[in-house]
Design a protein around this motif. Structure first.
Motif, PDB file in Angstrom:
ATOM      1  N   GLY A 257      -1.805  -2.605  14.668  1.00 56.97           N
ATOM      2  CA  GLY A 257      -1.216  -3.959  15.083  1.00 56.97           C
ATOM      3  C   GLY A 257      -2.535  -5.085  14.859  1.00 56.97           C
ATOM      4  O   GLY A 257      -2.309  -6.047  14.396  1.00 56.97           O
ATOM      5  N   VAL A 258      -3.730  -4.637  15.347  1.00 60.15           N
ATOM      6  CA  VAL A 258      -4.770  -5.409  15.645  1.00 60.15           C
ATOM      7  C   VAL A 258      -5.410  -5.522  14.073  1.00 60.15           C
ATOM      8  O   VAL A 258      -5.707  -6.725  13.698  1.00 60.15           O
ATOM      9  CB  VAL A 258      -5.910  -4.977  16.386  1.00 60.15           C
ATOM     10  CG1 VAL A 258      -7.280  -5.674  16.156  1.00 60.15           C
ATOM     11  CG2 VAL A 258      -5.524  -4.946  17.864  1.00 60.15           C
ATOM     12  N   LEU A 259      -5.264  -4.492  13.121  1.00 59.94           N
ATOM     13  CA  LEU A 259      -5.582  -4.503  11.957  1.00 59.94           C
ATOM     14  C   LEU A 259      -4.923  -5.531  10.951  1.00 59.94           C
ATOM     15  O   LEU A 259      -5.168  -6.365  10.190  1.00 59.94           O
ATOM     16  CB  LEU A 259      -5.793  -3.256  11.280  1.00 59.94           C
ATOM     17  CG  LEU A 259      -7.148  -2.304  11.757  1.00 59.94           C
ATOM     18  CD1 LEU A 259      -6.816  -1.066  11.092  1.00 59.94           C
ATOM     19  CD2 LEU A 259      -8.209  -2.852  11.264  1.00 59.94           C
ATOM     20  N   ASN A 260      -3.661  -5.272  11.308  1.00 64.02           N
ATOM     21  CA  ASN A 260      -2.477  -6.259  10.721  1.00 64.02           C
ATOM     22  C   ASN A 260      -2.546  -7.577  10.919  1.00 64.02           C
ATOM     23  O   ASN A 260      -2.315  -8.562  10.307  1.00 64.02           O
ATOM     24  CB  ASN A 260      -1.051  -5.855  10.931  1.00 64.02           C
ATOM     25  CG  ASN A 260      -0.765  -4.635  10.331  1.00 64.02           C
ATOM     26  OD1 ASN A 260      -1.259  -4.215   9.126  1.00 64.02           O
ATOM     27  ND2 ASN A 260       0.408  -3.838  10.499  1.00 64.02           N
ATOM     28  N   TRP A 261      -3.134  -7.835  12.198  1.00 63.57           N
ATOM     29  CA  TRP A 261      -3.485  -9.332  12.592  1.00 63.57           C
ATOM     30  C   TRP A 261      -4.584 -10.008  12.182  1.00 63.57           C
ATOM     31  O   TRP A 261      -4.727 -10.887  11.791  1.00 63.57           O
ATOM     32  CB  TRP A 261      -3.375  -9.186  14.346  1.00 63.57           C
ATOM     33  CG  TRP A 261      -3.437 -10.580  14.840  1.00 63.57           C
ATOM     34  CD1 TRP A 261      -2.851 -11.743  14.609  1.00 63.57           C
ATOM     35  CD2 TRP A 261      -4.508 -11.021  15.793  1.00 63.57           C
ATOM     36  NE1 TRP A 261      -3.193 -12.788  15.050  1.00 63.57           N
ATOM     37  CE2 TRP A 261      -4.401 -12.225  16.104  1.00 63.57           C
ATOM     38  CE3 TRP A 261      -5.577 -10.069  16.465  1.00 63.57           C
ATOM     39  CZ2 TRP A 261      -5.175 -12.818  17.242  1.00 63.57           C
ATOM     40  CZ3 TRP A 261      -6.595 -10.966  17.469  1.00 63.57           C
ATOM     41  CH2 TRP A 261      -6.165 -12.169  17.771  1.00 63.57           C
TER      42      TRP A 261
ATOM     43  N   PHE B  71       2.675  -4.876  -4.646  1.00 65.81           N
ATOM     44  CA  PHE B  71       1.215  -4.408  -4.265  1.00 65.81           C
ATOM     45  C   PHE B  71       1.244  -4.631  -2.448  1.00 65.81           C
ATOM     46  O   PHE B  71       0.203  -4.005  -2.200  1.00 65.81           O
ATOM     47  CB  PHE B  71       0.086  -5.416  -4.921  1.00 65.81           C
ATOM     48  CG  PHE B  71      -1.202  -4.709  -4.655  1.00 65.81           C
ATOM     49  CD1 PHE B  71      -1.668  -3.789  -5.404  1.00 65.81           C
ATOM     50  CD2 PHE B  71      -1.810  -5.356  -3.979  1.00 65.81           C
ATOM     51  CE1 PHE B  71      -2.915  -3.373  -5.122  1.00 65.81           C
ATOM     52  CE2 PHE B  71      -3.433  -5.012  -3.706  1.00 65.81           C
ATOM     53  CZ  PHE B  71      -4.016  -3.978  -4.479  1.00 65.81           C
ATOM     54  N   GLY B  72       1.918  -5.186  -2.081  1.00 66.15           N
ATOM     55  CA  GLY B  72       1.945  -5.389  -0.548  1.00 66.15           C
ATOM     56  C   GLY B  72       2.284  -3.763  -0.029  1.00 66.15           C
ATOM     57  O   GLY B  72       1.642  -3.413   1.203  1.00 66.15           O
ATOM     58  N   ILE B  73       2.843  -2.964  -0.784  1.00 67.23           N
ATOM     59  CA  ILE B  73       2.937  -1.404  -0.182  1.00 67.23           C
ATOM     60  C   ILE B  73       1.531  -0.857  -0.091  1.00 67.23           C
ATOM     61  O   ILE B  73       1.161  -0.126   0.613  1.00 67.23           O
ATOM     62  CB  ILE B  73       4.059  -0.719  -0.997  1.00 67.23           C
ATOM     63  CG1 ILE B  73       5.464  -1.263  -0.995  1.00 67.23           C
ATOM     64  CG2 ILE B  73       3.865   0.782  -0.671  1.00 67.23           C
ATOM     65  CD1 ILE B  73       6.215  -0.715  -2.062  1.00 67.23           C
ATOM     66  N   VAL B  74       0.787  -1.044  -1.092  1.00 65.71           N
ATOM     67  CA  VAL B  74      -0.648  -0.584  -1.262  1.00 65.71           C
ATOM     68  C   VAL B  74      -1.406  -0.901  -0.236  1.00 65.71           C
ATOM     69  O   VAL B  74      -2.093  -0.698   0.599  1.00 65.71           O
ATOM     70  CB  VAL B  74      -1.231  -0.673  -2.525  1.00 65.71           C
ATOM     71  CG1 VAL B  74      -2.867  -0.381  -2.692  1.00 65.71           C
ATOM     72  CG2 VAL B  74      -0.305  -0.153  -3.702  1.00 65.71           C
ATOM     73  N   ILE B  75      -1.328  -2.331   0.246  1.00 68.75           N
ATOM     74  CA  ILE B  75      -1.964  -2.835   1.400  1.00 68.75           C
ATOM     75  C   ILE B  75      -1.382  -2.517   2.688  1.00 68.75           C
ATOM     76  O   ILE B  75      -2.423  -2.106   3.424  1.00 68.75           O
ATOM     77  CB  ILE B  75      -1.758  -4.763   1.248  1.00 68.75           C
ATOM     78  CG1 ILE B  75      -2.568  -5.185   0.206  1.00 68.75           C
ATOM     79  CG2 ILE B  75      -2.223  -5.064   2.626  1.00 68.75           C
ATOM     80  CD1 ILE B  75      -2.214  -6.592  -0.149  1.00 68.75           C
ATOM     81  N   ASN B  76      -0.363  -1.905   2.646  1.00 68.44           N
ATOM     82  CA  ASN B  76       0.257  -1.238   3.808  1.00 68.44           C
ATOM     83  C   ASN B  76      -0.330   0.136   4.318  1.00 68.44           C
ATOM     84  O   ASN B  76      -0.816   0.448   5.202  1.00 68.44           O
ATOM     85  CB  ASN B  76       1.969  -1.477   4.153  1.00 68.44           C
ATOM     86  CG  ASN B  76       2.307  -2.720   4.325  1.00 68.44           C
ATOM     87  OD1 ASN B  76       1.729  -3.720   4.533  1.00 68.44           O
ATOM     88  ND2 ASN B  76       3.668  -2.750   3.904  1.00 68.44           N
TER      89      ASN B  76
ATOM     90  N   LEU C 182      -7.066   2.692   6.993  1.00 65.15           N
ATOM     91  CA  LEU C 182      -8.245   2.268   7.847  1.00 65.15           C
ATOM     92  C   LEU C 182      -7.961   2.583   9.307  1.00 65.15           C
ATOM     93  O   LEU C 182      -8.712   3.014  10.003  1.00 65.15           O
ATOM     94  CB  LEU C 182      -8.179   0.699   7.716  1.00 65.15           C
ATOM     95  CG  LEU C 182      -9.307  -0.114   8.159  1.00 65.15           C
ATOM     96  CD1 LEU C 182     -10.605   0.453   7.782  1.00 65.15           C
ATOM     97  CD2 LEU C 182      -9.136  -1.470   7.944  1.00 65.15           C
ATOM     98  N   THR C 183      -6.619   2.659   9.704  1.00 61.84           N
ATOM     99  CA  THR C 183      -6.329   2.958  11.257  1.00 61.84           C
ATOM    100  C   THR C 183      -6.811   4.555  11.296  1.00 61.84           C
ATOM    101  O   THR C 183      -7.425   4.834  12.446  1.00 61.84           O
ATOM    102  CB  THR C 183      -4.976   2.907  11.514  1.00 61.84           C
ATOM    103  OG1 THR C 183      -4.467   1.587  11.333  1.00 61.84           O
ATOM    104  CG2 THR C 183      -4.452   3.563  12.781  1.00 61.84           C
TER     105      THR C 183
ATOM    106  N   PHE D  91      -4.126  11.425   7.460  1.00 58.93           N
ATOM    107  CA  PHE D  91      -3.282  11.660   6.451  1.00 58.93           C
ATOM    108  C   PHE D  91      -3.709  12.725   5.379  1.00 58.93           C
ATOM    109  O   PHE D  91      -5.315  12.559   5.338  1.00 58.93           O
ATOM    110  CB  PHE D  91      -3.000  10.449   5.917  1.00 58.93           C
ATOM    111  CG  PHE D  91      -2.171   9.264   6.480  1.00 58.93           C
ATOM    112  CD1 PHE D  91      -0.732   9.366   6.665  1.00 58.93           C
ATOM    113  CD2 PHE D  91      -3.008   8.261   7.146  1.00 58.93           C
ATOM    114  CE1 PHE D  91      -0.076   8.332   7.407  1.00 58.93           C
ATOM    115  CE2 PHE D  91      -2.541   7.252   8.024  1.00 58.93           C
ATOM    116  CZ  PHE D  91      -1.018   7.575   8.001  1.00 58.93           C
ATOM    117  N   SER D  92      -3.106  13.503   4.806  1.00 66.82           N
ATOM    118  CA  SER D  92      -3.686  14.280   3.624  1.00 66.82           C
ATOM    119  C   SER D  92      -3.975  13.687   2.551  1.00 66.82           C
ATOM    120  O   SER D  92      -5.021  14.210   1.998  1.00 66.82           O
ATOM    121  CB  SER D  92      -2.581  15.545   3.193  1.00 66.82           C
ATOM    122  OG  SER D  92      -1.301  14.771   2.759  1.00 66.82           O
TER     123      SER D  92
END
Length: 102
Positions: free
Chosen positions: A27-31, A52-57, A63-64, A74-75
Motif C-alpha cells: 500500500g505504501v509503495l503504491n502510494w 504495461f500497468g500489469i508490469v508496473i503492478n 519490490l515488496t 516469488f519464484s
C-alpha cells in the motif's frame, strides 16, 4: 495469503502476520512509488493501451518482496505478474459486488 495457497511452490508467505505487513508495504509503495513509475512509463503505457500497468503492478509486488525479505517471496517475476493479474481481477469482482445501485 489466499493466492499463496493456490501456488505453494511459486509464492511463499510465511504467516498471516507477514501477509499483513506485506499488504501495508504494498500500500505504501503504491502510494509513493507507483505514481512516479506511471508518469515515467506514459509513452509505453500509451503504446500498449494500458497493459504495461500489469508490469508496473508486478514490479510493485517484486519490490515488496525485496523489502519484506525471505518471508515473502516469488519464484520469478512472471509469477509476480500473474499474482498482480489475479489481484486485479479479484479487486474488480469485489468492487462490482459492493457497488451501489444507481
Amino acid at each position: 495469503m489466499a493466492i499463496s495457497g493456490f501456488f505453494p511452490n511459486s509464492l511463499y508467505v510465511a504467516s498471516v502476520g507477514v501477509a499483513a505487513v506485506a499488504a501495508l508495504v504494498l500500500g505504501v509503495l503504491n502510494w509513493l512509488v507507483r505514481p512516479i513509475l506511471i508518469i515515467l512509463s506514459l509513452p509505453i503505457n500509451f503504446l500498449t493501451l494500458g497493459l504495461f500497468g500489469i508490469v508496473i503492478n508486478g514490479l510493485m509486488l517484486e519490490l515488496t518482496s525485496v523489502i519484506i525479505g525471505n518471508s515473502f517471496e516469488f519464484s520469478s517475476f512472471w509469477m509476480a505478474m500473474g499474482v498482480a493479474i489475479l489481484m486485479s481481477l479479484v479487486s474488480t469482482i469485489i468492487a462490482q459486488y459492493f457497488r451501489r445501485p444507481e
